[in-house]
Design a protein around this motif. Structure first.
Motif, PDB file in Angstrom:
ATOM      1  N   LEU A  40      89.720 -50.977  89.910  1.00  0.00           N
ATOM      2  CA  LEU A  40      90.914 -51.383  89.154  1.00  0.00           C
ATOM      3  C   LEU A  40      90.915 -52.889  88.920  1.00  0.00           C
ATOM      4  CD1 LEU A  40      93.599 -49.214  90.997  1.00  0.00           C
ATOM      5  CD2 LEU A  40      92.992 -49.033  88.577  1.00  0.00           C
ATOM      6  N   ALA A  41      90.644 -53.629  89.995  1.00  0.00           N
ATOM      7  CA  ALA A  41      90.638 -55.084  89.889  1.00  0.00           C
ATOM      8  C   ALA A  41      89.584 -55.529  88.880  1.00  0.00           C
ATOM      9  CB  ALA A  41      90.366 -55.703  91.255  1.00  0.00           C
ATOM     10  N   GLY A  42      88.404 -54.913  88.948  1.00  0.00           N
ATOM     11  CA  GLY A  42      87.318 -55.284  88.063  1.00  0.00           C
ATOM     12  C   GLY A  42      87.633 -54.976  86.610  1.00  0.00           C
ATOM     13  N   HIS A  43      88.265 -53.829  86.393  1.00  0.00           N
ATOM     14  CA  HIS A  43      88.530 -53.393  85.031  1.00  0.00           C
ATOM     15  C   HIS A  43      89.640 -54.207  84.378  1.00  0.00           C
ATOM     16  CE1 HIS A  43      88.521 -50.355  81.821  1.00  0.00           C
ATOM     17  NE2 HIS A  43      89.827 -50.564  81.776  1.00  0.00           N
ATOM     18  N   PHE A  44      90.746 -54.404  85.115  1.00  0.00           N
ATOM     19  CA  PHE A  44      91.905 -55.063  84.507  1.00  0.00           C
ATOM     20  C   PHE A  44      91.916 -56.579  84.698  1.00  0.00           C
ATOM     21  CE2 PHE A  44      93.384 -50.659  85.077  1.00  0.00           C
ATOM     22  CZ  PHE A  44      93.767 -50.384  83.772  1.00  0.00           C
ATOM     23  N   ILE A  85      97.263 -54.318  85.716  1.00  0.00           N
ATOM     24  CA  ILE A  85      97.215 -53.038  86.458  1.00  0.00           C
ATOM     25  C   ILE A  85      98.600 -52.413  86.473  1.00  0.00           C
ATOM     26  CG2 ILE A  85      96.747 -51.918  88.683  1.00  0.00           C
ATOM     27  CD1 ILE A  85      94.786 -54.165  89.319  1.00  0.00           C
ATOM     28  N   MET A  86      99.607 -53.269  86.731  1.00  0.00           N
ATOM     29  CA  MET A  86     100.976 -52.758  86.830  1.00  0.00           C
ATOM     30  C   MET A  86     101.489 -52.223  85.502  1.00  0.00           C
ATOM     31  SD  MET A  86     102.668 -55.509  89.487  1.00  0.00           S
ATOM     32  CE  MET A  86     104.263 -54.724  89.694  1.00  0.00           C
ATOM     33  N   ALA A  87     100.974 -52.772  84.421  1.00  0.00           N
ATOM     34  CA  ALA A  87     101.471 -52.366  83.105  1.00  0.00           C
ATOM     35  C   ALA A  87     100.652 -51.233  82.492  1.00  0.00           C
ATOM     36  CB  ALA A  87     101.467 -53.572  82.171  1.00  0.00           C
ATOM     37  N   ALA A  88      99.558 -50.868  83.143  1.00  0.00           N
ATOM     38  CA  ALA A  88      98.651 -49.888  82.544  1.00  0.00           C
ATOM     39  C   ALA A  88      99.307 -48.516  82.397  1.00  0.00           C
ATOM     40  CB  ALA A  88      97.396 -49.768  83.407  1.00  0.00           C
ATOM     41  N   ASP A  89      99.029 -47.845  81.306  1.00  0.00           N
ATOM     42  CA  ASP A  89      99.518 -46.470  81.173  1.00  0.00           C
ATOM     43  C   ASP A  89      98.386 -45.499  81.530  1.00  0.00           C
ATOM     44  OD1 ASP A  89      97.858 -46.190  78.987  1.00  0.00           O
ATOM     45  OD2 ASP A  89      99.453 -46.530  77.508  1.00  0.00           O
ATOM     46  N   GLN A  90      98.716 -44.227  81.500  1.00  0.00           N
ATOM     47  CA  GLN A  90      97.772 -43.178  81.919  1.00  0.00           C
ATOM     48  C   GLN A  90      96.391 -43.340  81.267  1.00  0.00           C
ATOM     49  OE1 GLN A  90      98.766 -40.774  84.083  1.00  0.00           O
ATOM     50  NE2 GLN A  90      97.116 -39.269  83.982  1.00  0.00           N
ATOM     51  N   ASP A  91      96.374 -43.550  79.950  1.00  0.00           N
ATOM     52  CA  ASP A  91      95.098 -43.657  79.236  1.00  0.00           C
ATOM     53  C   ASP A  91      94.294 -44.868  79.681  1.00  0.00           C
ATOM     54  OD1 ASP A  91      95.539 -41.363  77.890  1.00  0.00           O
ATOM     55  OD2 ASP A  91      96.308 -42.328  76.068  1.00  0.00           O
ATOM     56  N   ASP A  92      95.011 -46.011  79.862  1.00  0.00           N
ATOM     57  CA  ASP A  92      94.319 -47.219  80.332  1.00  0.00           C
ATOM     58  C   ASP A  92      93.674 -46.946  81.682  1.00  0.00           C
ATOM     59  OD1 ASP A  92      95.421 -48.476  78.147  1.00  0.00           O
ATOM     60  OD2 ASP A  92      97.126 -49.294  79.272  1.00  0.00           O
ATOM     61  N   LEU A  93      94.425 -46.267  82.540  1.00  0.00           N
ATOM     62  CA  LEU A  93      93.959 -46.056  83.915  1.00  0.00           C
ATOM     63  C   LEU A  93      92.760 -45.111  83.973  1.00  0.00           C
ATOM     64  CD1 LEU A  93      97.447 -45.889  85.632  1.00  0.00           C
ATOM     65  CD2 LEU A  93      95.691 -47.613  86.075  1.00  0.00           C
ATOM     66  N   ARG A 120      81.417 -48.223  94.394  1.00  0.00           N
ATOM     67  CA  ARG A 120      81.571 -49.670  94.609  1.00  0.00           C
ATOM     68  C   ARG A 120      80.498 -50.438  93.834  1.00  0.00           C
ATOM     69  NH1 ARG A 120      82.333 -50.909 100.865  1.00  0.00           N
ATOM     70  NH2 ARG A 120      82.514 -53.037 100.078  1.00  0.00           N
ATOM     71  N   LEU A 121      79.288 -49.908  93.829  1.00  0.00           N
ATOM     72  CA  LEU A 121      78.220 -50.553  93.065  1.00  0.00           C
ATOM     73  C   LEU A 121      78.556 -50.567  91.578  1.00  0.00           C
ATOM     74  CD1 LEU A 121      75.103 -49.178  94.947  1.00  0.00           C
ATOM     75  CD2 LEU A 121      75.556 -51.590  94.500  1.00  0.00           C
ATOM     76  N   LYS A 122      79.032 -49.400  91.104  1.00  0.00           N
ATOM     77  CA  LYS A 122      79.351 -49.303  89.682  1.00  0.00           C
ATOM     78  C   LYS A 122      80.463 -50.264  89.318  1.00  0.00           C
ATOM     79  CE  LYS A 122      77.751 -44.689  88.593  1.00  0.00           C
ATOM     80  NZ  LYS A 122      78.207 -43.286  88.624  1.00  0.00           N
ATOM     81  N   ALA A 123      81.442 -50.387  90.250  1.00  0.00           N
ATOM     82  CA  ALA A 123      82.557 -51.285  89.995  1.00  0.00           C
ATOM     83  C   ALA A 123      82.080 -52.736  89.880  1.00  0.00           C
ATOM     84  CB  ALA A 123      83.602 -51.152  91.093  1.00  0.00           C
ATOM     85  N   CYS A 124      80.921 -53.028  90.458  1.00  0.00           N
ATOM     86  CA  CYS A 124      80.370 -54.389  90.354  1.00  0.00           C
ATOM     87  C   CYS A 124      79.385 -54.495  89.205  1.00  0.00           C
ATOM     88  CB  CYS A 124      79.683 -54.789  91.652  1.00  0.00           C
ATOM     89  SG  CYS A 124      80.793 -54.938  93.026  1.00  0.00           S
ATOM     90  N   GLY A 125      79.317 -53.507  88.372  1.00  0.00           N
ATOM     91  CA  GLY A 125      78.473 -53.576  87.192  1.00  0.00           C
ATOM     92  C   GLY A 125      77.068 -53.040  87.379  1.00  0.00           C
ATOM     93  N   ALA A 126      76.751 -52.571  88.594  1.00  0.00           N
ATOM     94  CA  ALA A 126      75.401 -52.082  88.850  1.00  0.00           C
ATOM     95  C   ALA A 126      75.229 -50.657  88.340  1.00  0.00           C
ATOM     96  CB  ALA A 126      75.110 -52.134  90.343  1.00  0.00           C
ATOM     97  N   LYS A 127      73.960 -50.265  88.187  1.00  0.00           N
ATOM     98  CA  LYS A 127      73.660 -48.874  87.846  1.00  0.00           C
ATOM     99  C   LYS A 127      73.118 -48.198  89.090  1.00  0.00           C
ATOM    100  CE  LYS A 127      72.117 -49.909  83.204  1.00  0.00           C
ATOM    101  NZ  LYS A 127      70.854 -50.501  82.844  1.00  0.00           N
ATOM    102  N   VAL A 128      73.416 -46.918  89.262  1.00  0.00           N
ATOM    103  CA  VAL A 128      72.886 -46.190  90.410  1.00  0.00           C
ATOM    104  C   VAL A 128      72.056 -45.033  89.895  1.00  0.00           C
ATOM    105  CG1 VAL A 128      73.430 -44.948  92.526  1.00  0.00           C
ATOM    106  CG2 VAL A 128      74.884 -46.836  91.789  1.00  0.00           C
TER     107      VAL A 128
END
Ligand code: JCF
Length: 669
Positions: free
Chosen positions: A529-533, A539-547, A618-626
């Protein structure tokens, strides 16, 4: 390779896999690490995928379930499936033995004893050593065809091992779920917000009677065989005990507790021993079964009605008792889960006094139609929480009304909400609810969340009891005087805590989001969430689709996040925390992201501090590929405990191999 070569390769793999199945499931003595076994299976799957004409029904790959059935068809049993008579005490067992001795005109007979599993009876037909069909007991003469489901049970061989099995061999056994399997299954059901099962037997029954065998394939069903049905061909053996030993050599799992006893006294000793062993067995049993050992003697005894005269179940003391339901309270759990609890007139159930029992949820109360004032049946099994099984409706007092759960939380008064498709209701009070508050604060302060040194569980409880804090934001308003007046707290420790609180104010968005304790938002989701927004406001303002656009976030989790931030108490607490000075570097997340962007990781072996799924997200959240296989393009291979062949492949290709510690560093840096 020519098709013929594939054919022999496939046969070799199947042979190896079957051998390892036998070592693992029957002898309980695996020769390979799981990863190696998985590799063999994967290799076979790959060849079969490319050459479907080589697939046979007894291939070890054919356990994943088939397309759903509309209904089960019927199977008429070749030999009726008998049930067992019961003995509830020593006298009844001695009477059983006496009838046998009198009829056979002998002074003692040998018995075979084994625990009586609390599951479901099934029968499985093997034709020329290959599993042909499987059926439930049904009414004893006709059962349901559960072949597709039984195929998915790992302990059922699709092909018999060893040699000397008869052309037609029908074996009978009990399908069950272990205590551990039951816990895992319910945890996973809960995670998916699906219905949980009341006990292992229900879970086993529900899984066996699934029309969609792909679901059955995911359930931890096991089987233990205990006898024969129709047998054509080789004469087996002369006694039951010899038969059990033979079944074992053919890869059919039998009870490791089965014993040959020389007479009824041996049975009574065995019973006492099992009564003591009962709680340490990995599955639930409700008694022991004794069978006359020699087949010629069994035959002489014959059967009455639907039970043999040569076998009996010696039941353990009841785990179910009757008592009166005095009232129903609701309890608020750590995450706000509301559980109705029955207050009972105290009753002794299998040696333990029970005055509270769970009613699970409103649906269960409705289904069982349990009403306050009813006489109810209470069940206690193993170390699980006692539960109300049913109400005795014939004894119901006039005017007893149906029970409805309260609509507001007994602790904080917030609305209780129950999503249509979930089993449990929840208090919507979040951080504001007194029952949830203490747990929420403990979580907030914990090492992996805000990591407030010195603020342990005991101290949090004290702070709550003394009324010094109402929610996590009050932590940052504590003074040295307030703290040093607490039990076991000197000036110095008070100071240390204030320092720790000060230190914690400088944090990361990942940690902060995780620390809020939003339902189902673990560390991985929090960093995603932190990485994306990038910012809390977004994050607080995100709606269902954003999330949902965030990796790792599905509709259920998205709904939880939205609910959390919609709540005005939660919003208030978050605002107060920011006002208290909690902050994080605006671009901290981005830096992390760039660090692993486009790097390819391969995971192998067991990781100690995180699950593989967790590591992946967690790896994906940091931009890595698995990726699942090592190639020249792989940047890092993470080697956990018992790594597979991927490590040697990485070595050969010169790919960097790192351990878990290094991975952890890369993730948090
Ligand atoms: O474990 C059992 N539930 C179990 C059931 C064990 C047995 O040896 C049985 C059984 C039901 C019938 N034997 C028969 C003949």
């Amino acid at each position: 390779m020519s098709n013929k070569k594939y054919q022999s390769q496939v046969e070799l793999l199947r042979k190896q896999i079957n051998h390892h199945n036998f070592q693992y499931y029957i002898l309980d003595d695996p020769e390979l690490p799981d990863t190696e076994y998985d590799r063999l299976l994967k290799e076979l799957q790959d060849i079969e995928k490319a050459h479907p004409e080589l697939i046979t029904p007894d291939s070890p790959t054919q356990r994943v379930g088939a397309k759903p059935l509309k209904h089960f068809s019927e199977i008429k049993h070749e030999v009726p499936m008998l049930s067992l008579g019961n003995a509830f005490n020593e006298k009844e067992l001695r009477d059983f033995d006496r009838r046998i001795l009198d009829k056979l005109e002998v002074d003692h007979v040998e018995y075979v004893a084994e625990p009586k599993l609390d599951g479901l009876a099934v029968t499985i037909m093997y034709r020329d050593g290959i599993m042909n069909y499987a059926a439930t007991r049904g009414d004893g003469s006709t059962g349901e065809d559960v072949t597709q489901n039984i195929r998915t049970v790992k302990t059922v061989p699709l092909k018999l091992s060893g040699n000397g099995w008869p052309k037609l061999l029908e074996v009978r056994g009990e399908v069950f779920i272990s205590h551990k399997g039951f816990k895992l299954l319910n945890d996973s059901q809960r995670k998916k917000d699906e219905k949980t099962f009341a006990n292992p037997r229900n879970a086993a029954a529900g899984s066996l009677r699934q029309l969609d065998s792909r679901i059955t394939a995911t359930r931890p069903l096991e089987i233990i065989f205990y006898g024969l049905g129709k047998v054509v061909g080789n004469n087996l053996s002369l006694s039951h005990f010899e038969t059990l030993k033979k079944l074992k050599t053919w890869g059919l799992r039998i009870s490791p507790e089965a014993r040959l006893l020389k007479d009824v006294q041996g049975c009574l000793d065995y019973y006492k021993k099992m009564l003591k062993t009962r709680d340490s067995l990995p599955y639930e049993i409700d008694g022991v079964v004794y069978k006359v050992n020699h087949y010629n003697l069994q035959k002489k005894m014959g059967q009455v009605a639907r039970a043999p005269r040569w076998a009996i179940a010696h039941k353990f003391p009841a785990v179910e008792e009757m008592t009166r339901l005095l009232s129903i309270d609701v309890q608020v759990g750590r995450t706000g889960k509301i559980t109705p609890v029955a207050r009972l007139e105290p009753v002794t159930v299998a040696g333990v006094t029970v005055s509270n029992a769970t009613l699970h949820n409103q649906d269960e109360i409705d289904r069982k139609d349990v009403r306050i004032g009813d006489m109810v049946i209470v069940r206690r099994a193993g170390d699980v929480i006692p539960e109300v099984v049913s109400a005795i409706k014939s004894e119901r007092k006039k005017g007893a009304r149906k029970y409805k759960m309260p609509t507001s939380c007994p602790d904080c008064g917030s609305a209780i909400i129950k999503p249509e498709d979930e089993a449990h209701a929840r208090c919507s009070g979040g951080l504001y609810c007194s029952a949830q508050r203490v747990e929420a604060i403990k979580h907030f302060a914990s090492r992996r969340a805000m990591d407030i040194e010195g603020l342990g569980d005991k101290l949090v409880e004290q702070l709550d009891e003394t009324g010094l804090i109402q929610d996590v934001s009050d932590l940052f308003g504590l003074t040295q005087i307030q703290l040093s007046e607490l039990d076991r707290m000197g000036e110095k420790s008070a100071n240390n805590i204030l320092l720790a609180l000060e230190k914690t104010k400088s944090t990361t968005l990942d940690r902060f989001v995780f620390a809020l304790g939003i339902r189902q938002v673990g560390e991985a989701t929090a960093s995603a969430l932190a990485g994306h927004f990038g910012t809390l406001d977004k994050i607080m303002a995100a709606d269902q689709d954003d999330l949902i656009a965030v990796p790792d976030v599905g509709p259920v989790v998205a709904e939880n996040i939205k609910q959390f931030f919609r709540d005005k108490h939660n919003k208030y607490v978050v605002r107060k925390l920011i006002k208290a000075g909690i902050h994080w570097p605006v671009n901290s997340v981005k830096i992390t992201n760039q660090k692993l962007r486009d790097k390819t990781f391969v995971l192998t072996g067991t990781l100690a501090s995180m699950s593989r799924e967790n590591a992946k997200s967690r790896l994906k959240a940091c931009g890595a590929k698995v990726s699942s296989s090592v190639s020249k393009k792989t940047d890092y291979v993470v080697a956990g405990e018992n790594p597979g062949t991927k490590v040697s492949k990485a070595e050969a290709l010169g790919v960097k191999i790192i351990n878990e510690k290094t991975l952890e560093k890369m993730l948090v840096e």
